[in-house]
Enzyme design. Sequence first.
Site, PDB file in Angstrom:
ATOM      1  N   ARG A  80      17.526 -34.062  -9.632  1.00 53.44           N
ATOM      2  CA  ARG A  80      17.152 -34.850 -10.810  1.00 53.44           C
ATOM      3  C   ARG A  80      18.385 -35.458 -11.481  1.00 53.44           C
ATOM      4  O   ARG A  80      18.359 -36.572 -12.002  1.00 53.44           O
ATOM      5  CB  ARG A  80      16.368 -33.990 -11.801  1.00 53.44           C
ATOM      6  CG  ARG A  80      14.938 -33.772 -11.310  1.00 53.44           C
ATOM      7  CD  ARG A  80      14.035 -33.189 -12.358  1.00 53.44           C
ATOM      8  NE  ARG A  80      14.199 -33.769 -13.654  1.00 53.44           N
ATOM      9  CZ  ARG A  80      14.258 -33.067 -14.798  1.00 53.44           C
ATOM     10  NH1 ARG A  80      14.136 -31.751 -14.780  1.00 53.44           N
ATOM     11  NH2 ARG A  80      14.425 -33.663 -15.940  1.00 53.44           N
ATOM     12  N   ASP A 118      18.751 -37.525 -19.918  1.00 55.11           N
ATOM     13  CA  ASP A 118      19.297 -38.494 -18.956  1.00 55.11           C
ATOM     14  C   ASP A 118      20.465 -39.333 -19.465  1.00 55.11           C
ATOM     15  O   ASP A 118      21.076 -40.083 -18.715  1.00 55.11           O
ATOM     16  CB  ASP A 118      18.178 -39.424 -18.459  1.00 55.11           C
ATOM     17  CG  ASP A 118      17.426 -40.119 -19.604  1.00 55.11           C
ATOM     18  OD1 ASP A 118      18.048 -40.453 -20.632  1.00 55.11           O
ATOM     19  OD2 ASP A 118      16.198 -40.342 -19.463  1.00 55.11           O
ATOM     20  N   HIS A 133      17.245 -31.390 -26.185  1.00 55.13           N
ATOM     21  CA  HIS A 133      17.089 -30.526 -25.007  1.00 55.13           C
ATOM     22  C   HIS A 133      18.311 -30.580 -24.100  1.00 55.13           C
ATOM     23  O   HIS A 133      18.208 -30.324 -22.901  1.00 55.13           O
ATOM     24  CB  HIS A 133      15.813 -30.907 -24.249  1.00 55.13           C
ATOM     25  CG  HIS A 133      14.559 -30.643 -25.039  1.00 55.13           C
ATOM     26  ND1 HIS A 133      13.331 -31.176 -24.733  1.00 55.13           N
ATOM     27  CD2 HIS A 133      14.358 -29.870 -26.156  1.00 55.13           C
ATOM     28  CE1 HIS A 133      12.415 -30.766 -25.608  1.00 55.13           C
ATOM     29  NE2 HIS A 133      13.028 -29.977 -26.490  1.00 55.13           N
ATOM     30  N   THR A 204       6.504 -39.810 -25.960  1.00 53.88           N
ATOM     31  CA  THR A 204       6.450 -38.346 -25.853  1.00 53.88           C
ATOM     32  C   THR A 204       5.011 -37.880 -25.963  1.00 53.88           C
ATOM     33  O   THR A 204       4.238 -38.436 -26.759  1.00 53.88           O
ATOM     34  CB  THR A 204       7.343 -37.653 -26.914  1.00 53.88           C
ATOM     35  OG1 THR A 204       7.115 -36.229 -26.840  1.00 53.88           O
ATOM     36  CG2 THR A 204       7.083 -38.126 -28.328  1.00 53.88           C
ATOM     37  N   SER A 205       4.663 -36.848 -25.196  1.00 53.27           N
ATOM     38  CA  SER A 205       3.295 -36.329 -25.232  1.00 53.27           C
ATOM     39  C   SER A 205       3.050 -35.514 -26.498  1.00 53.27           C
ATOM     40  O   SER A 205       1.913 -35.127 -26.773  1.00 53.27           O
ATOM     41  CB  SER A 205       3.032 -35.467 -23.988  1.00 53.27           C
ATOM     42  OG  SER A 205       4.026 -34.478 -23.874  1.00 53.27           O
ATOM     43  N   GLU A 231      -0.721 -43.818 -23.868  1.00 55.10           N
ATOM     44  CA  GLU A 231      -2.053 -43.229 -24.027  1.00 55.10           C
ATOM     45  C   GLU A 231      -2.109 -42.414 -25.319  1.00 55.10           C
ATOM     46  O   GLU A 231      -1.063 -42.063 -25.874  1.00 55.10           O
ATOM     47  CB  GLU A 231      -2.359 -42.324 -22.832  1.00 55.10           C
ATOM     48  CG  GLU A 231      -1.396 -41.161 -22.732  1.00 55.10           C
ATOM     49  CD  GLU A 231      -1.636 -40.273 -21.520  1.00 55.10           C
ATOM     50  OE1 GLU A 231      -2.486 -40.609 -20.681  1.00 55.10           O
ATOM     51  OE2 GLU A 231      -0.971 -39.222 -21.436  1.00 55.10           O
TER      52      GLU A 231
END
Length: 256
Positions: A80, A118, A133, A204-205, A231
């Site tokens: 990753r 990232d 994070h 972000t969820s 969504e």
Amino acid sequence: MSLPLAQSRLAAARHVVVLTGAGISAESGLRTFRGSTGASAEDLPADMQTLWKEFDPMRLATPEAFDADPAMVTRWYDWRRRGCLAAEPNPGHAALAKLERDLTARGGTFTLLTQNVDRLHQRAGSVNVVELHGTILEWRCTRTQRRFTPGPEPMTEFPPRSPFHPEGLLRPDVVWFGEMLPEVALAASARAVERCDLFMSVGTSSVVYPAAAYVRAASANGAFTIEVNLEPTPISGWVDAPIHAKAGEVLPRMVC
Ligand code: BJW
């Protein structure tokens, strides 16, 4: 309906906090953990599904998983890491960097709280970035906690041995489930959330805590709240301006 409202509130705001998640980097080709990919899930090959559809987070993103199988966990994180190094910031990242420049030029403040590991925000030019994070681009010694930046080439030894201690291993400097977020990041987030007059949640969820709680805290302090996501999420029903669109398409229009 929500977009013009969000645009005008953003133009008038003085203290802005933006919280980003994996969705903002999806248009840079990085896979999200959960949620929509913008395509029908059945049509996608395994290597384009969300990460947690293909991989089990409890076997990869916890300290217990690392203790049980450090070779497998570090091999996955190196894979990753190289994906992040190969990715480029997209127009969504660039728009947030421009928002920071514009706001600070007119005497406001801007804080970017990111759950992403990232570093694409920094590469796009964002300055005041709080990495909630951690980052996958830096690794740290399990014995000394000293940080180490691996080169761009693939690692060759799994788990990688620490250059700082004969019995140490290197692990990614990210926050796994069950681990505390960095204290400086928690303190900076609390300060920014408390003073902001506009809070925007992007890609972000909104299910991972403590980050998921910040939008509610900002709203309780009177901040105007915006969500940009492909969504609906648990916050969509109550934020002031829910916008369901791709971040890379809508953010440049909001920050013009
Ligand atoms: C687009 C898009 C496009 C796609 N445009 N949108 C309170 C209640 C319940 C549980 C807890 C709680 N407090 C703490 C916990 C436990 C736990 C937790 O939250 N669990 C929940 C899952 C229930 N939290 C923790 O353990 C945290 N530590 C902690 O709180 O310490 C103290 C403590 C410990 C234990 C108990 C109590 C207290 C640490 C959390 C660490 C999370 N780590 C990971 C891995 C990082 C390393 C790595 O990269 O591998 O962080 S998990 C993963 O989820 C990663 C992400 O940063 C994080 C959030 O995901 P994010 O960014 O929201 O991405 P997705 O994929 O979920 O969503 C993407 C969204 O984008 C989707 O909605 C798409 O629709 C959208 N999208 N394309 C716009 N183009």
